[in-house]
Design a protein around this motif. Sequence first.
Motif, PDB file in Angstrom:
ATOM      1  N   ARG A   1       0.938  -1.192   0.069  1.00  0.00           N
ATOM      2  CA  ARG A   1      -0.164  -0.223  -0.034  1.00  0.00           C
ATOM      3  C   ARG A   1       0.922   1.429   0.022  1.00  0.00           C
ATOM      4  O   ARG A   1       0.611   2.269  -0.789  1.00  0.00           O
ATOM      5  N   ASP A   2       2.039   1.360   0.786  1.00  0.00           N
ATOM      6  CA  ASP A   2       2.754   2.472   0.900  1.00  0.00           C
ATOM      7  C   ASP A   2       3.654   2.381  -0.470  1.00  0.00           C
ATOM      8  O   ASP A   2       3.566   3.751  -1.003  1.00  0.00           O
ATOM      9  N   ARG A   3       3.909   1.662  -1.036  1.00  0.00           N
ATOM     10  CA  ARG A   3       4.451   1.555  -2.487  1.00  0.00           C
ATOM     11  C   ARG A   3       3.615   2.097  -3.641  1.00  0.00           C
ATOM     12  O   ARG A   3       3.804   2.976  -4.263  1.00  0.00           O
ATOM     13  N   ILE A   4       2.425   1.964  -3.463  1.00  0.00           N
ATOM     14  CA  ILE A   4       1.265   2.578  -4.375  1.00  0.00           C
ATOM     15  C   ILE A   4       1.085   3.972  -4.108  1.00  0.00           C
ATOM     16  O   ILE A   4       1.181   4.712  -5.093  1.00  0.00           O
ATOM     17  N   VAL A   5       1.045   4.467  -2.903  1.00  0.00           N
ATOM     18  CA  VAL A   5       1.119   5.853  -2.564  1.00  0.00           C
ATOM     19  C   VAL A   5       2.229   6.514  -3.050  1.00  0.00           C
ATOM     20  O   VAL A   5       2.230   7.697  -3.385  1.00  0.00           O
ATOM     21  N   LEU A   6       3.499   5.912  -2.742  1.00  0.00           N
ATOM     22  CA  LEU A   6       4.792   6.472  -2.992  1.00  0.00           C
ATOM     23  C   LEU A   6       4.880   6.823  -4.602  1.00  0.00           C
ATOM     24  O   LEU A   6       5.210   7.806  -4.945  1.00  0.00           O
ATOM     25  N   ARG A   7       4.484   5.724  -5.294  1.00  0.00           N
ATOM     26  CA  ARG A   7       4.544   6.008  -6.913  1.00  0.00           C
ATOM     27  C   ARG A   7       3.430   7.058  -7.373  1.00  0.00           C
ATOM     28  O   ARG A   7       3.826   7.807  -8.111  1.00  0.00           O
ATOM     29  N   HIS A   8       2.213   7.072  -6.784  1.00  0.00           N
ATOM     30  CA  HIS A   8       1.340   8.116  -7.029  1.00  0.00           C
ATOM     31  C   HIS A   8       1.810   9.503  -6.770  1.00  0.00           C
ATOM     32  O   HIS A   8       1.768  10.350  -7.372  1.00  0.00           O
ATOM     33  N   LYS A   9       2.467   9.688  -5.531  1.00  0.00           N
ATOM     34  CA  LYS A   9       3.308  10.983  -5.026  1.00  0.00           C
ATOM     35  C   LYS A   9       4.181  11.383  -6.240  1.00  0.00           C
ATOM     36  O   LYS A   9       4.508  12.421  -6.327  1.00  0.00           O
ATOM     37  N   SER A  10       5.009  10.477  -6.630  1.00  0.00           N
ATOM     38  CA  SER A  10       5.923  10.984  -7.672  1.00  0.00           C
ATOM     39  C   SER A  10       5.434  11.048  -9.166  1.00  0.00           C
ATOM     40  O   SER A  10       6.238  11.381 -10.000  1.00  0.00           O
ATOM     41  N   GLY A  11       4.302  10.972  -9.265  1.00  0.00           N
ATOM     42  CA  GLY A  11       3.503  11.220 -10.598  1.00  0.00           C
ATOM     43  C   GLY A  11       3.113  10.302 -11.376  1.00  0.00           C
ATOM     44  O   GLY A  11       2.585  10.610 -12.455  1.00  0.00           O
ATOM     45  N   GLU A  12       3.230   8.922 -11.116  1.00  0.00           N
ATOM     46  CA  GLU A  12       3.058   7.996 -12.062  1.00  0.00           C
ATOM     47  C   GLU A  12       1.424   7.854 -12.191  1.00  0.00           C
ATOM     48  O   GLU A  12       0.687   8.217 -11.192  1.00  0.00           O
ATOM     49  N   GLY A  13       0.891   7.680 -13.275  1.00  0.00           N
ATOM     50  CA  GLY A  13      -0.501   7.424 -13.500  1.00  0.00           C
ATOM     51  C   GLY A  13      -0.869   6.161 -13.024  1.00  0.00           C
ATOM     52  O   GLY A  13      -0.420   5.221 -12.872  1.00  0.00           O
ATOM     53  N   TYR A  14      -2.250   6.137 -12.686  1.00  0.00           N
ATOM     54  CA  TYR A  14      -3.024   4.752 -12.178  1.00  0.00           C
ATOM     55  C   TYR A  14      -2.821   3.511 -12.851  1.00  0.00           C
ATOM     56  O   TYR A  14      -2.499   2.589 -12.253  1.00  0.00           O
ATOM     57  N   ARG A  15      -2.751   3.394 -14.148  1.00  0.00           N
ATOM     58  CA  ARG A  15      -2.705   2.490 -15.104  1.00  0.00           C
ATOM     59  C   ARG A  15      -1.335   1.788 -14.908  1.00  0.00           C
ATOM     60  O   ARG A  15      -0.948   0.765 -14.925  1.00  0.00           O
ATOM     61  N   LYS A  16      -0.069   3.087 -15.074  1.00  0.00           N
ATOM     62  CA  LYS A  16       1.331   2.432 -14.852  1.00  0.00           C
ATOM     63  C   LYS A  16       1.505   1.651 -13.470  1.00  0.00           C
ATOM     64  O   LYS A  16       2.104   0.535 -13.345  1.00  0.00           O
ATOM     65  N   ILE A  17       1.094   2.176 -12.472  1.00  0.00           N
ATOM     66  CA  ILE A  17       1.184   1.796 -11.009  1.00  0.00           C
ATOM     67  C   ILE A  17       0.444   0.408 -11.156  1.00  0.00           C
ATOM     68  O   ILE A  17       0.925  -0.677 -10.574  1.00  0.00           O
ATOM     69  N   SER A  18      -0.932   0.274 -11.458  1.00  0.00           N
ATOM     70  CA  SER A  18      -1.597  -0.939 -11.326  1.00  0.00           C
ATOM     71  C   SER A  18      -0.582  -2.012 -12.430  1.00  0.00           C
ATOM     72  O   SER A  18      -0.573  -3.329 -11.819  1.00  0.00           O
ATOM     73  N   ALA A  19      -0.222  -1.840 -13.478  1.00  0.00           N
ATOM     74  CA  ALA A  19       0.416  -2.695 -14.355  1.00  0.00           C
ATOM     75  C   ALA A  19       1.730  -3.322 -13.499  1.00  0.00           C
ATOM     76  O   ALA A  19       2.095  -4.299 -13.480  1.00  0.00           O
ATOM     77  N   ALA A  20       2.273  -2.212 -12.760  1.00  0.00           N
ATOM     78  CA  ALA A  20       3.747  -2.470 -12.410  1.00  0.00           C
ATOM     79  C   ALA A  20       3.813  -3.319 -11.054  1.00  0.00           C
ATOM     80  O   ALA A  20       4.389  -4.291 -10.802  1.00  0.00           O
ATOM     81  N   LEU A  21       2.439  -2.843 -10.197  1.00  0.00           N
ATOM     82  CA  LEU A  21       2.245  -3.900  -9.001  1.00  0.00           C
ATOM     83  C   LEU A  21       1.485  -4.801  -9.060  1.00  0.00           C
ATOM     84  O   LEU A  21       0.984  -5.457  -7.897  1.00  0.00           O
ATOM     85  N   ASN A  22       0.734  -4.931 -10.166  1.00  0.00           N
ATOM     86  CA  ASN A  22      -0.276  -6.153 -10.321  1.00  0.00           C
ATOM     87  C   ASN A  22      -1.267  -5.996  -9.418  1.00  0.00           C
ATOM     88  O   ASN A  22      -1.865  -7.156  -8.590  1.00  0.00           O
ATOM     89  N   VAL A  23      -1.851  -4.787  -9.101  1.00  0.00           N
ATOM     90  CA  VAL A  23      -3.033  -4.500  -8.260  1.00  0.00           C
ATOM     91  C   VAL A  23      -3.947  -3.964  -9.027  1.00  0.00           C
ATOM     92  O   VAL A  23      -3.915  -3.156  -9.886  1.00  0.00           O
ATOM     93  N   PRO A  24      -5.478  -4.422  -8.991  1.00  0.00           N
ATOM     94  CA  PRO A  24      -6.477  -4.008  -9.779  1.00  0.00           C
ATOM     95  C   PRO A  24      -6.852  -2.272  -9.661  1.00  0.00           C
ATOM     96  O   PRO A  24      -6.247  -1.660  -8.423  1.00  0.00           O
ATOM     97  N   MET A  25      -7.189  -1.754 -10.615  1.00  0.00           N
ATOM     98  CA  MET A  25      -7.251  -0.182 -10.487  1.00  0.00           C
ATOM     99  C   MET A  25      -8.288   0.250  -9.532  1.00  0.00           C
ATOM    100  O   MET A  25      -7.980   1.373  -8.778  1.00  0.00           O
ATOM    101  N   SER A  26      -9.164  -0.647  -9.425  1.00  0.00           N
ATOM    102  CA  SER A  26     -10.262  -0.161  -8.320  1.00  0.00           C
ATOM    103  C   SER A  26      -9.628  -0.234  -6.773  1.00  0.00           C
ATOM    104  O   SER A  26      -9.788   0.636  -5.956  1.00  0.00           O
ATOM    105  N   THR A  27      -8.777  -1.312  -6.751  1.00  0.00           N
ATOM    106  CA  THR A  27      -8.124  -1.398  -5.216  1.00  0.00           C
ATOM    107  C   THR A  27      -7.312  -0.357  -4.891  1.00  0.00           C
ATOM    108  O   THR A  27      -7.263   0.333  -4.008  1.00  0.00           O
ATOM    109  N   MET A  28      -6.384  -0.031  -6.118  1.00  0.00           N
ATOM    110  CA  MET A  28      -5.550   1.005  -5.942  1.00  0.00           C
ATOM    111  C   MET A  28      -6.037   2.589  -5.788  1.00  0.00           C
ATOM    112  O   MET A  28      -5.651   3.349  -4.752  1.00  0.00           O
TER     113      MET A  28
END
Length: 276
Positions: free
Chosen positions: A18-45
């Motif tokens: 969860r912390d890695r998701i937030v860290l990537r979001h704060k660095s400016g990464e888009g939802y789709r990129k984070i979802s693909a990189a961490l293998n987490v559904p968009m809705s959960t993220m």
Amino acid sequence: MSEHKPNIKSKELSVDLRDRIVLRHKSGEGYRKISAALNVPMSTMASIIHKWKKFETTRTLPRAGRPSKLSDQGRRAVTKNPMVTMSELQRSSVERGEPFRRTTISAAIHQSGLYGRVARRKPLLSKRHMAARLEFAKRHLKDSQTMRKKILWSDETKIELLGVNARRHVWRKPGTAHHQANTIPTVKHGGGSIMLWGCCSAAGTGRLVRIKGKMTAAMYRDILDENLLQSALDLRLGRRFIFQQDNDPKHTAKISKEWLQDNSVNVLEWPRFESD
């Protein structure tokens, strides 16, 4: 063929993920990129990021229902002293024989609608100053936009070069940033600074002047003589502009008043708002 992703609920994710998701979001990464990189559904993220934005934590919050004992204690503590630190709250829980983690204390206080924010700085005002401000605001409440656009506002300010400008955090509810208990009083003095005079209007900024040494009434008159009328001209305010200055003794000195009268400058009346 697209890879099938498991239906992972946010509560099943590890705190680290969860912390890695937030860290990537704060660095400016888009939802789709984070979802693909961490293998987490968009809705959960999206749910995790939404909770982080609202509560400033990715940890599991206490369930809804009757407020916990910790929440009641935290609310009383921060209501009594909004600037109490997290370390002080944690130490207090240890002294009571009920040690809690910082994240647990934070989540419990969030339950009460209180969030840690940087305290705003506001001039130190007495009740008399506050009453004068309110009366002034009421008196000019119905002034036309045309009239307000003709005002040339001015003031001096110190820019601190050396000094204590440490930030303080405060526990407060959304929309209460400027409540007196949530602000840090400031005064117009200090060391290691430069003094500036400037002016502005609805049309923009006028001239900016550095004041060398201690300003006197004679220096203030010279500043007006060299900059005021030219600033009004540059801002296209016309000859019938309205000049604002506060009640600093240098502004109300005889030579300053005489200069304003000799140049037919219309001065906005100004109650004493704060100590100069």
